[in-house]
Design a protein around this motif. Structure first.
Motif, PDB file in Angstrom:
ATOM      1  N   THR A 188       0.763  -1.134  -0.078  1.00  0.00           N
ATOM      2  CA  THR A 188       0.000  -0.016  -0.205  1.00  0.00           C
ATOM      3  C   THR A 188       0.914   1.238   0.098  1.00  0.00           C
ATOM      4  OG1 THR A 188      -2.036  -0.969   1.041  1.00  0.00           O
ATOM      5  CG2 THR A 188      -1.771   1.302   1.139  1.00  0.00           C
ATOM      6  N   ALA A 189       1.894   1.411   0.770  1.00  0.00           N
ATOM      7  CA  ALA A 189       2.846   2.486   1.157  1.00  0.00           C
ATOM      8  C   ALA A 189       3.450   2.531  -0.445  1.00  0.00           C
ATOM      9  CB  ALA A 189       3.568   2.383   2.329  1.00  0.00           C
ATOM     10  N   LEU A 190       3.996   1.392  -0.906  1.00  0.00           N
ATOM     11  CA  LEU A 190       5.002   1.471  -1.947  1.00  0.00           C
ATOM     12  C   LEU A 190       3.970   2.014  -3.335  1.00  0.00           C
ATOM     13  CD1 LEU A 190       6.882  -1.823  -1.650  1.00  0.00           C
ATOM     14  CD2 LEU A 190       7.837   0.490  -1.519  1.00  0.00           C
ATOM     15  N   ARG A 191       2.749   1.427  -3.532  1.00  0.00           N
ATOM     16  CA  ARG A 191       1.977   1.735  -4.434  1.00  0.00           C
ATOM     17  C   ARG A 191       1.751   3.433  -4.507  1.00  0.00           C
ATOM     18  NH1 ARG A 191      -3.378  -0.879  -3.457  1.00  0.00           N
ATOM     19  NH2 ARG A 191      -3.251   0.937  -1.966  1.00  0.00           N
ATOM     20  N   GLY A 192       1.372   3.773  -3.639  1.00  0.00           N
ATOM     21  CA  GLY A 192       1.282   5.392  -3.332  1.00  0.00           C
ATOM     22  C   GLY A 192       2.689   6.223  -3.854  1.00  0.00           C
ATOM     23  N   GLU A 193       3.728   5.668  -3.488  1.00  0.00           N
ATOM     24  CA  GLU A 193       4.982   6.546  -3.625  1.00  0.00           C
ATOM     25  C   GLU A 193       5.235   6.115  -5.229  1.00  0.00           C
ATOM     26  OE1 GLU A 193       8.588   8.294  -3.698  1.00  0.00           O
ATOM     27  OE2 GLU A 193       6.830   8.392  -2.569  1.00  0.00           O
TER      28      GLU A 193
END
Length: 216
Positions: A188-193
């Motif tokens: 989830t965090a990687l996708r946003g970045e």
């Protein structure tokens, strides 16, 4: 709590991005894939692949026919601006029952260098694995001497898991295999970045990034 398997193995679908399109590799990609595999620079990029650079288009056509009938699922990376295939990558070690899958068999040609194309090609694969198919684990593996591949894995947010010593013999040489992974709780965090970095306003008029991808 019961853990569910992935929905399925990847099917032959087209994944559309802003800069690239991923589509099942087919015979009509052969000329483009041969073009990006010619020359001394391309030969060096084959250094860590199990195969040698193709000598002619016929060898590319043979490779495409072979992988179309194999267990791995390969796609061509299409540059949206030119419409040409500028690379290829595959789904390897597909285990839907364990919800685990690998991105591998990567050959990103020189036209993808220093551009968002490679990053988006990876992002589209990761998003499809985690968000569409429900995989829990995405793997990246490479020869431990392949420093560019290890750097790419780190840049994309993979975590180093360990070294399989004397794992393979490739082209007559020993291969110690470095293993990396991303798991679903990290995605989830990687996708946003990735989405922030790939946005058009992160690039200037010459296509240069304004900010770096920050996955750590």
């Amino acid at each position: 709590m019961s853990i569910q398997p992935a929905k399925s193995a990847p099917q032959p679908v087209v994944l559309q991005g802003r800069y690239v399109r991923l589509e099942p590799v087919a015979a009509h990609h052969a000329a483009d894939l041969f073009a990006i595999s010619a020359g001394a620079a391309a030969a060096e990029r084959y250094r860590w692949l199990p195969s040698h650079p193709p000598a002619n288009i016929g060898e590319v056509e043979d490779w495409i026919a072979a992988v179309q009938d194999g267990a791995d699922r390969y796609v061509a990376v299409i540059d949206q601006a030119s419409g040409r295939a500028v690379g290829r990558q595959g789904w390897l070690r597909v285990f839907p029952h364990n919800a685990s899958i690998e991105i591998g068999g990567i050959y990103w040609g020189l036209p993808m260098a220093r551009s968002p194309l490679a990053t988006e090609a990876f992002y589209l694969f990761a998003r499809h694995a985690f968000d569409d198919l429900g995989y829990r684990r995405l793997e990246w593996k490479c020869n431990n001497r392949n420093e560019p591949s290890k750097a790419a894995a780190t840049r994309f947010g993979f975590r180093f898991e360990g070294l399989f010593r004397q794992d393979m013999i490739v082209k007559g040489e020993n291969r110690d295999t470095a293993w990396f992974s991303i798991i679903d709780s990290e995605w989830t965090a990687l996708r946003g970045e990735f989405e922030r970095w790939l946005a058009p306003d992160n690039f200037d008029a010459e296509g240069r990034q304004r900010t770096r991808l920050a996955v750590r």
